[in-house]
Design a protein around this motif. Sequence first.
Motif, PDB file in Angstrom:
ATOM      1  N   ILE A  69       1.509   6.016  46.956  1.00 37.22           N
ATOM      2  CA  ILE A  69       0.761   5.745  46.928  1.00 37.22           C
ATOM      3  C   ILE A  69      -0.437   5.447  48.662  1.00 37.22           C
ATOM      4  CG2 ILE A  69      -0.909   3.595  45.644  1.00 37.22           C
ATOM      5  CD1 ILE A  69       1.149   3.788  43.853  1.00 37.22           C
ATOM      6  N   LYS A  70       1.049   3.928  49.154  1.00 35.94           N
ATOM      7  CA  LYS A  70      -0.045   3.616  50.098  1.00 35.94           C
ATOM      8  C   LYS A  70       1.196   4.393  51.204  1.00 35.94           C
ATOM      9  CE  LYS A  70       0.856  -0.554  51.872  1.00 35.94           C
ATOM     10  NZ  LYS A  70       0.748  -2.428  51.460  1.00 35.94           N
ATOM     11  N   ARG A  71       0.102   5.107  51.997  1.00 33.87           N
ATOM     12  CA  ARG A  71       0.785   6.106  52.768  1.00 33.87           C
ATOM     13  C   ARG A  71       1.461   5.934  54.392  1.00 33.87           C
ATOM     14  NH1 ARG A  71       2.839  11.062  50.753  1.00 33.87           N
ATOM     15  NH2 ARG A  71       1.423  11.769  49.076  1.00 33.87           N
ATOM     16  N   VAL A  87       4.585  -7.648  49.685  1.00 32.45           N
ATOM     17  CA  VAL A  87       6.050  -6.920  48.269  1.00 32.45           C
ATOM     18  C   VAL A  87       5.597  -6.035  48.156  1.00 32.45           C
ATOM     19  CG1 VAL A  87       5.061  -9.772  47.965  1.00 32.45           C
ATOM     20  CG2 VAL A  87       3.555  -8.443  46.499  1.00 32.45           C
ATOM     21  N   HIS A  88       4.330  -5.330  47.688  1.00 30.11           N
ATOM     22  CA  HIS A  88       4.057  -4.263  46.906  1.00 30.11           C
ATOM     23  C   HIS A  88       5.094  -3.146  47.734  1.00 30.11           C
ATOM     24  CE1 HIS A  88       2.276  -5.983  43.866  1.00 30.11           C
ATOM     25  NE2 HIS A  88       1.329  -6.377  44.942  1.00 30.11           N
ATOM     26  N   THR A  89       6.465  -3.013  47.661  1.00 29.61           N
ATOM     27  CA  THR A  89       7.067  -2.011  48.899  1.00 29.61           C
ATOM     28  C   THR A  89       7.429  -0.448  48.025  1.00 29.61           C
ATOM     29  OG1 THR A  89       8.878  -3.320  48.550  1.00 29.61           O
ATOM     30  CG2 THR A  89       7.932  -3.911  50.567  1.00 29.61           C
ATOM     31  N   ALA A 131      -7.185 -10.844  38.674  1.00 31.84           N
ATOM     32  CA  ALA A 131      -7.702  -9.933  39.469  1.00 31.84           C
ATOM     33  C   ALA A 131      -8.229 -10.093  40.758  1.00 31.84           C
ATOM     34  CB  ALA A 131      -8.130  -8.450  39.003  1.00 31.84           C
ATOM     35  N   LYS A 132      -7.190  -9.745  42.505  1.00 31.88           N
ATOM     36  CA  LYS A 132      -8.141 -10.176  43.543  1.00 31.88           C
ATOM     37  C   LYS A 132      -9.392  -8.732  43.624  1.00 31.88           C
ATOM     38  CE  LYS A 132      -4.464 -11.753  45.021  1.00 31.88           C
ATOM     39  NZ  LYS A 132      -2.755 -11.885  44.336  1.00 31.88           N
ATOM     40  N   TYR A 133     -10.149  -9.033  44.393  1.00 33.60           N
ATOM     41  CA  TYR A 133     -10.435  -8.683  45.580  1.00 33.60           C
ATOM     42  C   TYR A 133     -11.051  -8.895  46.496  1.00 33.60           C
ATOM     43  CZ  TYR A 133     -13.709 -11.950  45.347  1.00 33.60           C
ATOM     44  OH  TYR A 133     -14.973 -13.193  45.218  1.00 33.60           O
TER      45      TYR A 133
END
Length: 331
Positions: free
Chosen positions: A233-235, A224-226, A123-125
């Motif tokens: 989620i991402k506004r 990538v997480h379109t 997992a990233k941080y």
Amino acid sequence: MYTQSLSIPDGEAKGPRKVENPDYLAEFNAKIDAGGFIEPKDWMPEAYRKTLIRQISQHAHSEIVGMLPEGNWITRAPSLKRKAILLAKVQDEGGHGLYLYAAAETLGVSRDELYEALLSGKAKYSSIFNYPTLNWADIGVIGWLVDGAAIMNQIPLCKCSYGPYARAMIRVCKEESFHQRQGYDLLLQMMKGTEEQREMVQDAVNRWWWPSIMMFGPHDKDSVHTDSARWGIKRISNDDLRQKFVDATVKQAEVLGVSLPDPALKWNEARGHYDFGAIDWDEFWSVVGGNGQCNVDRLAARQKAWDDGAWVREAAIAHAEKHSVRQQQAA
Ligand code: FAQ
């Protein structure tokens, strides 16, 4: 916090209903389109659940890894007042990690699994926490720029579609606001000090500016997480948040009396925004890939904390088991 009394429908041991169903999907989409919140017991598509686990857990990991660069300065703070402020800030970051791990757990994943993903490097941080804190002014600059960037990114998350994440973000943002102000205040004081102190501030700004700009993630075309935007989620996109951050920060730098290390930084009247120079994406991906200056040290510190805390986890389990036996005997 969220997870203690969660009983999940449809007889699953943990996690929301995973079966894909067009009627459920229509209901889910309608709720998102109406700006409603999805709650842990609601049905959700598996991809939505996975995206949330990924983002919330990476956010949690960033908070607890983010304690390290500043924690390193608690013993060296120049006054009792600054020590107390820094101690409170670092504790807040630990608290943010805990709310976020708890929010992720409502999605049917365990704390142990999340932690294992951090420690194994799966997992990233956030890239930002792989840079070293070399002088006391770095502590002010982290508050001003890093917490400033974090707030810019997290305010829209207070309205994200997943209820436990959105609610955690409200408190987190209030605390981040204090963090940002204490950092800016620290720098203002140093700028009123000696020439050497002003040089320390400028040096810290020079080193942290570009990594702070990178925190918002890759350009939108490379993001990538379109689905994240479609699901509420991402506004606001990575590039739009980055631009908002640059626009807000230039004036603050002027008031402080420091320059920002970007010769291309210039107000663009036609766009109504500041233009800024090209980001070094090779550096960003190298840091994200584990090759930053402090990646190895950061993970080693988290591994040590996990190992040192084994007796606490064992004691908590032993206590819970004893309590459960007593309850059964009393029943
Ligand atoms: N570092 O498709 P996108 C803080 C990855 S908290 C490392 O655009 P997404 C408080 C990304 O994960 C700071 N990796 O991804 C504090 C993905 O890889 P994956 C943390 C990054 O998720 C202050 C790939 O690149 N904040 O600072 C980074 O849609 C002071 C492609 O990217 C949050 O986590 C990066 N900077 O957008 C604490 C906020 N950027 O997962 C202590 C919540 C991107 O496929 C002291 N997260 N990547 O393997 C978010 O808003 C989003 O996850 C973004 C990235 C905007 C970070």
